[in-house]
Design an enzyme around this catalytic site. Structure first.
Site, PDB file in Angstrom:
ATOM      1  N   ASP A   1       0.923  -7.319   0.458  1.00  0.00           N
ATOM      2  CA  ASP A   1      -0.105  -6.946  -0.506  1.00  0.00           C
ATOM      3  C   ASP A   1      -0.458  -5.462  -0.425  1.00  0.00           C
ATOM      4  O   ASP A   1      -0.584  -4.903   0.671  1.00  0.00           O
ATOM      5  CB  ASP A   1      -1.359  -7.785  -0.228  1.00  0.00           C
ATOM      6  CG  ASP A   1      -2.530  -7.411  -1.106  1.00  0.00           C
ATOM      7  OD1 ASP A   1      -2.465  -7.690  -2.308  1.00  0.00           O
ATOM      8  OD2 ASP A   1      -3.504  -6.827  -0.578  1.00  0.00           O
TER       9      ASP A   1
ATOM     10  N   GLU B   1       4.373  -5.378  -2.826  1.00  0.00           N
ATOM     11  CA  GLU B   1       3.587  -5.196  -4.045  1.00  0.00           C
ATOM     12  C   GLU B   1       3.027  -3.788  -4.069  1.00  0.00           C
ATOM     13  O   GLU B   1       2.240  -3.406  -3.192  1.00  0.00           O
ATOM     14  CB  GLU B   1       2.424  -6.189  -4.095  1.00  0.00           C
ATOM     15  CG  GLU B   1       1.588  -6.052  -5.364  1.00  0.00           C
ATOM     16  CD  GLU B   1       0.086  -6.165  -5.149  1.00  0.00           C
ATOM     17  OE1 GLU B   1      -0.619  -6.523  -6.105  1.00  0.00           O
ATOM     18  OE2 GLU B   1      -0.383  -5.873  -4.031  1.00  0.00           O
TER      19      GLU B   1
END
Length: 596
Positions: free
Chosen positions: A221, A289
């Site tokens: 993330d 990401e």
């Protein structure tokens, strides 16, 4: 019986090259656990709920799933503020439930990817509490700063002009420690200090732990926020806004996309490669990401010496760079640019939606869902589907009141009127399983977010009964993508006019052509204008949910009329096309017969 049937269908329908690893052709499915399936009636989805729906993923054609965070958290940012990296939050269940999920998914041939959130922890994490207390072991676990002298006296001012993503300044004063701490997201999410070797090792231990427990890999993330410049200089102003709390107030040259971030990915890849060597079996993988430009994104694949970093960075082109107003030529240009930039030996991927962005059916319009799903599932590489997109779920943009809003990104606007476009809640509403109370998601009197009120007509149960539904269409596409041509074939794109985009996939003298009309007017195409040697007769392999052309239809390749928003797949070799069409039809019938 079901597992034997599915294995038979795959073996019978495709000839997949053996030189590709499982992840290189995977059909990933992102599950937002809070909203997928509630098993205990508390209004929040959980692990047992997910386990109960694993057969649905197999039925859909999914080969791996990525779980948004399920670890212990105060839920300030709904799991992205982790308090304990080694234990499941009781909202979702227990570590034993997660172990059972790994086991049950493996029986179905589905890999489980976990969300890894390294940039920050919760401010309730033991590490942060001890860092506040200046415990020698943890004193530099986070990014602390005295701040700048206040010319008017009193407490020092924040160190610089940096902003957090969630519409606040990036620095919060901690009275007990007497310093500011950095948080690039919510104040309850203090940034870890990755210039501290102890932090680096601690997060490596997290990765090793969950791989040992059965995770097939990790989606990392917000990776491009991992490092900041050491001198804490001000960032240059954009001139876009005068709001000093707005994330668009400055350019983020010194808080994003730093070279050290890529070096850390290399270290994690080395760790995972070593784990794979020591624990033979399915390859454990690493995906990143980062909302970044094409140059920064491609750097996640390999370092300057050609050594691998992430297995792939998520490709947000279909989210960030194209929209309902994009022309066919813009689709061609952007997709071709992606492939031109892709390093040799790298695997592409395609993402239409996720828990942070408006649903693609709302962005592109429901009339374009067919065409966009064809891009997702039939372009070369990995496909990533956000839960609910396969049935055409839409944003509940104006159905969630200010009082019901829970997303910190929206709440921090302090704007009861305009918060709706900052909120991510509308894309996180519960999965619409059927037309019963709460869309079959939960037996609770109240769910954590309201269910979209279109659930009585838009739900999985209804679509299972409709051969022209998005669900049945998705099934047909996911079966087709396992064909050797879509696993291994070359790619070439073409724009017939402003609204008709197409591409061909060719492998061993076998060619499929995908034709998508993104426009409201019909258009007649001559397939050979794409530069492919097509026979006079073409056979439809898959037709869109709204298409008048169905599998098995024979068309004149010199004059194929695509009606408004029509999307079809045709094949040059009619005999092979007939076999492919028949297999897809039989697969659909048998899967529905044994899974329903």
């Amino acid at each position: 019986m079901k597992q034997i049937l599915l294995i038979f269908l795959v073996v019978a329908s495709v000839a997949i090259a053996q030189d590709k690893d499982w992840w290189e052709t995977a059909n990933f499915y992102q599950i937002y656990p809070r909203s997928f399936k509630d098993s205990d009636g508390d209004g929040v989805g959980d692990l047992k709920g997910i386990i109960s729906k694993l057969p649905y993923l197999k039925e859909l054609g999914v080969t791996a799933t990525w779980l948004s965070p399920i670890l212990k958290s105060p839920q300030v940012d709904f799991g992205y503020d982790i308090q304990d990296f080694f234990n499941v939050d009781e909202i979702f269940g227990t570590n034993a439930d997660l172990a059972l999920m790994f086991s049950e998914a493996e029986k179905l041939g589905i890999k489980i990817i976990m969300d890894f959130v390294p940039n920050h922890t919760s401010d309730k994490h033991e590490w942060f509490i001890k860092s506040v207390e200046r415990d020698p072991e943890y004193i530099n676990y986070y990014v602390w700063h005295d701040g700048k002298p206040n010319p008017e006296g009193g407490r020092n001012l924040p160190p610089n002009n940096w902003q957090a993503v969630f519409a606040t300044r990036a620095w919060t004063w901690n009275e007990k420690r007497g310093q500011y701490y950095l948080h690039q997201f919510a104040a309850g999410q203090p940034d870890l200090n990755f210039r501290n070797p102890k932090v680096v090792q601690a997060m490596k231990d997290v990765l090793s732990h969950w791989m040992t427990m059965g995770a097939a890999g990790f989606r990392i993330d917000a990776i491009n926020h991992l490092f900041e410049v050491e001198d804490f200089r001000d960032e240059p102003l954009t001139g876009w806004t005068n709001d000093t709390n707005n994330y668009g107030y400055t350019h983020h040259y010194y808080t994003k996309d730093l070279d050290e971030t890529y070096n850390m990915i290399s270290e994690w890849r080395t760790l995972i490669n070593k784990f794979n060597e020591d624990n033979p079996g399915n390859t454990r993988v690493l995906f990143t990401e980062a909302y970044a430009n094409l140059t920064f994104t491609m750097k996640y694949y390999f370092d300057e010496a050609g050594k691998p970093r992430a297995h792939f960075p998520f490709n947000f082109l279909l989210i960030e760079n194209l929209n309902e107003n994009s022309s066919a030529n813009e689709f061609k240009t952007k997709i071709d640019e992606w492939f031109a930039a892709l390093p040799a030996g790298a695997t592409s991927n395609w993402v239409l939606g996720n828990h942070d962005k408006p649903r693609f059916g709302s962005r592109y319009g429901t009339e374009r869902i067919d065409g966009m799903l064809m891009l997702l599932l039939l372009l070369p590489g990995v496909a990533v589907t956000y839960n609910g997109d396969e049935i055409g779920m839409l944003d509940y943009r104006y159905g969630i009141s200010w009082e019901d809003t829970v997303d910190p990104q929206a709440c921090n606007t302090n704007d009861p009127v305009n918060f709706v476009w900052a909120s991510r809640d509308p894309v996180r509403t519960p999965f619409q399983w059927d037309a019963t109370e709460n869309a079959g998601f939960s037996t609770a009197n109240e769910t954590w977010l309201p269910v979209n009120d279109n659930y009585r007509s838009l739900n999985l149960a209804a679509q299972r009964e409709d051969e022209d539904s998005f669900f049945k269409y998705y099934q047909r596409l996911s079966t087709l993508r396992t064909n050797k041509v879509f696993q291994n074939g070359d790619f070439k794109s073409h724009a017939f006019n402003d609204k008709v985009f197409s591409f061909q996939r060719t492998y061993q003298n076998e060619t499929y052509v995908v034709l998508i009309n993104f426009g409201s007017a019909p258009y007649t195409v001559k397939v050979n204008d794409m530069g492919v040697n097509f026979p006079e007769k073409a056979e439809v392999v898959v037709g869109g949910s709204r298409s008048c052309n169905k599998a098995g239809d024979i068309l004149d390749s010199n004059a194929i009329t695509l009606k408004a928003y029509n999307a079809i797949v045709i094949m040059a070799n009619s005999a092979s096309a007939a076999v492919s069409s028949l297999i897809i039809l039989i697969a659909g019938f048998l899967i529905n017969r044994f899974f329903n």
